[in-house]
Scaffold this motif. Structure first.
Motif, PDB file in Angstrom:
ATOM      1  N   ILE A  70      77.184 145.990  93.168  1.00 25.25           N
ATOM      2  CA  ILE A  70      77.993 144.410  94.041  1.00 25.25           C
ATOM      3  C   ILE A  70      78.618 144.566  92.864  1.00 25.25           C
ATOM      4  CG2 ILE A  70      76.452 141.761  92.782  1.00 25.25           C
ATOM      5  CD1 ILE A  70      74.095 143.120  93.937  1.00 25.25           C
ATOM      6  N   VAL A  71      78.707 144.130  91.745  1.00 22.70           N
ATOM      7  CA  VAL A  71      80.229 144.111  90.724  1.00 22.70           C
ATOM      8  C   VAL A  71      81.546 144.016  91.412  1.00 22.70           C
ATOM      9  CG1 VAL A  71      81.101 144.440  87.974  1.00 22.70           C
ATOM     10  CG2 VAL A  71      79.054 143.343  88.939  1.00 22.70           C
ATOM     11  N   ASP A  72      80.890 146.276  92.044  1.00 23.52           N
ATOM     12  CA  ASP A  72      82.863 146.391  92.396  1.00 23.52           C
ATOM     13  C   ASP A  72      82.632 145.841  93.570  1.00 23.52           C
ATOM     14  OD1 ASP A  72      82.306 149.001  90.796  1.00 23.52           O
ATOM     15  OD2 ASP A  72      81.076 150.170  91.685  1.00 23.52           O
ATOM     16  N   PHE A  73      82.058 145.434  94.380  1.00 20.29           N
ATOM     17  CA  PHE A  73      81.697 145.128  95.995  1.00 20.29           C
ATOM     18  C   PHE A  73      82.407 143.776  95.691  1.00 20.29           C
ATOM     19  CE2 PHE A  73      80.612 142.148  99.413  1.00 20.29           C
ATOM     20  CZ  PHE A  73      81.446 143.684 100.786  1.00 20.29           C
ATOM     21  N   LEU A  74      82.076 142.613  94.172  1.00 25.89           N
ATOM     22  CA  LEU A  74      83.050 141.308  94.024  1.00 25.89           C
ATOM     23  C   LEU A  74      85.135 141.506  93.233  1.00 25.89           C
ATOM     24  CD1 LEU A  74      80.029 139.536  92.345  1.00 25.89           C
ATOM     25  CD2 LEU A  74      80.559 139.241  94.300  1.00 25.89           C
ATOM     26  N   MET A  75      84.470 142.895  92.636  1.00 26.99           N
ATOM     27  CA  MET A  75      85.613 142.429  92.415  1.00 26.99           C
ATOM     28  C   MET A  75      86.814 142.723  93.424  1.00 26.99           C
ATOM     29  SD  MET A  75      85.895 142.008  89.131  1.00 26.99           S
ATOM     30  CE  MET A  75      87.260 142.074  89.251  1.00 26.99           C
ATOM     31  N   ALA A  76      86.475 144.190  94.309  1.00 23.46           N
ATOM     32  CA  ALA A  76      87.351 144.443  95.765  1.00 23.46           C
ATOM     33  C   ALA A  76      87.141 143.402  96.466  1.00 23.46           C
ATOM     34  CB  ALA A  76      86.447 145.010  96.558  1.00 23.46           C
ATOM     35  N   TRP A  77      85.932 142.454  96.419  1.00 24.31           N
ATOM     36  CA  TRP A  77      86.724 140.790  96.808  1.00 24.31           C
ATOM     37  C   TRP A  77      87.495 140.135  96.835  1.00 24.31           C
ATOM     38  CZ3 TRP A  77      86.703 135.705  96.758  1.00 24.31           C
ATOM     39  CH2 TRP A  77      87.032 134.951  97.900  1.00 24.31           C
ATOM     40  N   ILE A  78      87.684 140.337  95.143  1.00 20.51           N
ATOM     41  CA  ILE A  78      88.511 139.187  94.462  1.00 20.51           C
ATOM     42  C   ILE A  78      90.271 139.683  94.418  1.00 20.51           C
ATOM     43  CG2 ILE A  78      88.829 138.247  91.958  1.00 20.51           C
ATOM     44  CD1 ILE A  78      85.963 138.308  91.411  1.00 20.51           C
ATOM     45  N   VAL A  79      90.130 141.150  94.639  1.00 17.42           N
ATOM     46  CA  VAL A  79      91.381 141.853  94.440  1.00 17.42           C
ATOM     47  C   VAL A  79      91.932 141.137  95.555  1.00 17.42           C
ATOM     48  CG1 VAL A  79      92.580 144.079  94.366  1.00 17.42           C
ATOM     49  CG2 VAL A  79      90.901 143.679  92.471  1.00 17.42           C
ATOM     50  N   ARG A  80      91.483 141.378  96.772  1.00 14.31           N
ATOM     51  CA  ARG A  80      91.836 141.657  97.958  1.00 14.31           C
ATOM     52  C   ARG A  80      92.532 139.836  97.870  1.00 14.31           C
ATOM     53  NH1 ARG A  80      86.928 143.295 101.018  1.00 14.31           N
ATOM     54  NH2 ARG A  80      86.813 141.758 101.383  1.00 14.31           N
ATOM     55  N   GLU A  81      91.350 138.404  97.836  1.00 17.30           N
ATOM     56  CA  GLU A  81      91.571 137.811  97.977  1.00 17.30           C
ATOM     57  C   GLU A  81      93.012 137.718  97.052  1.00 17.30           C
ATOM     58  OE1 GLU A  81      90.084 133.773  98.946  1.00 17.30           O
ATOM     59  OE2 GLU A  81      90.364 135.799  99.715  1.00 17.30           O
ATOM     60  N   ALA A  82      93.411 137.647  96.290  1.00 21.10           N
ATOM     61  CA  ALA A  82      94.096 137.676  95.432  1.00 21.10           C
ATOM     62  C   ALA A  82      96.282 138.300  95.553  1.00 21.10           C
ATOM     63  CB  ALA A  82      94.191 137.374  93.565  1.00 21.10           C
TER      64      ALA A  82
END
Ligand SMILES: [Zn+2]
Length: 86
Positions: A70-82
């Motif tokens: 779940i954390v991996d998934f969230l981080m991937a989203w945050i990186v993409r968003e940033a």
């Protein structure tokens, strides 16, 4: 990004992972932290969403390896968003 990941791990572990998290359904504010935003975008904000989208059974503790996913998934989203790799 290291710090954000650590926060994400903490949020998941303390607010989502317990079998019966306190204030379930309302434990993730809509704003205030990039991780909160990611949790809503990724349906990782409460056990109801996790059950619906991630097939995580309610009333059970989330195992550590699942929390990592779940954390991996969230981080991937945050990186993409940033728009950067942090
Ligand atoms: Zn939710």
């Amino acid at each position: 990004m290291e710090t954000i990941r650590r926060h994400a791990e903490d949020f998941i572990r303390t607010r989502l992972a317990p079998a019966n998290p306190p204030n379930d359904g309302r434990q993730t504010p809509m704003r205030g932290h990039p991780v909160f935003k990611a949790q809503h975008a990724c349906a990782c904000c409460c056990r109801g969403c996790l059950a619906k989208w991630w097939k995580v059974p309610r009333g059970t503790e989330i195992p550590p390896e699942r929390q990592v996913r779940i954390v991996d998934f969230l981080m991937a989203w945050i990186v993409r968003e940033a728009g950067c790799s942090g």
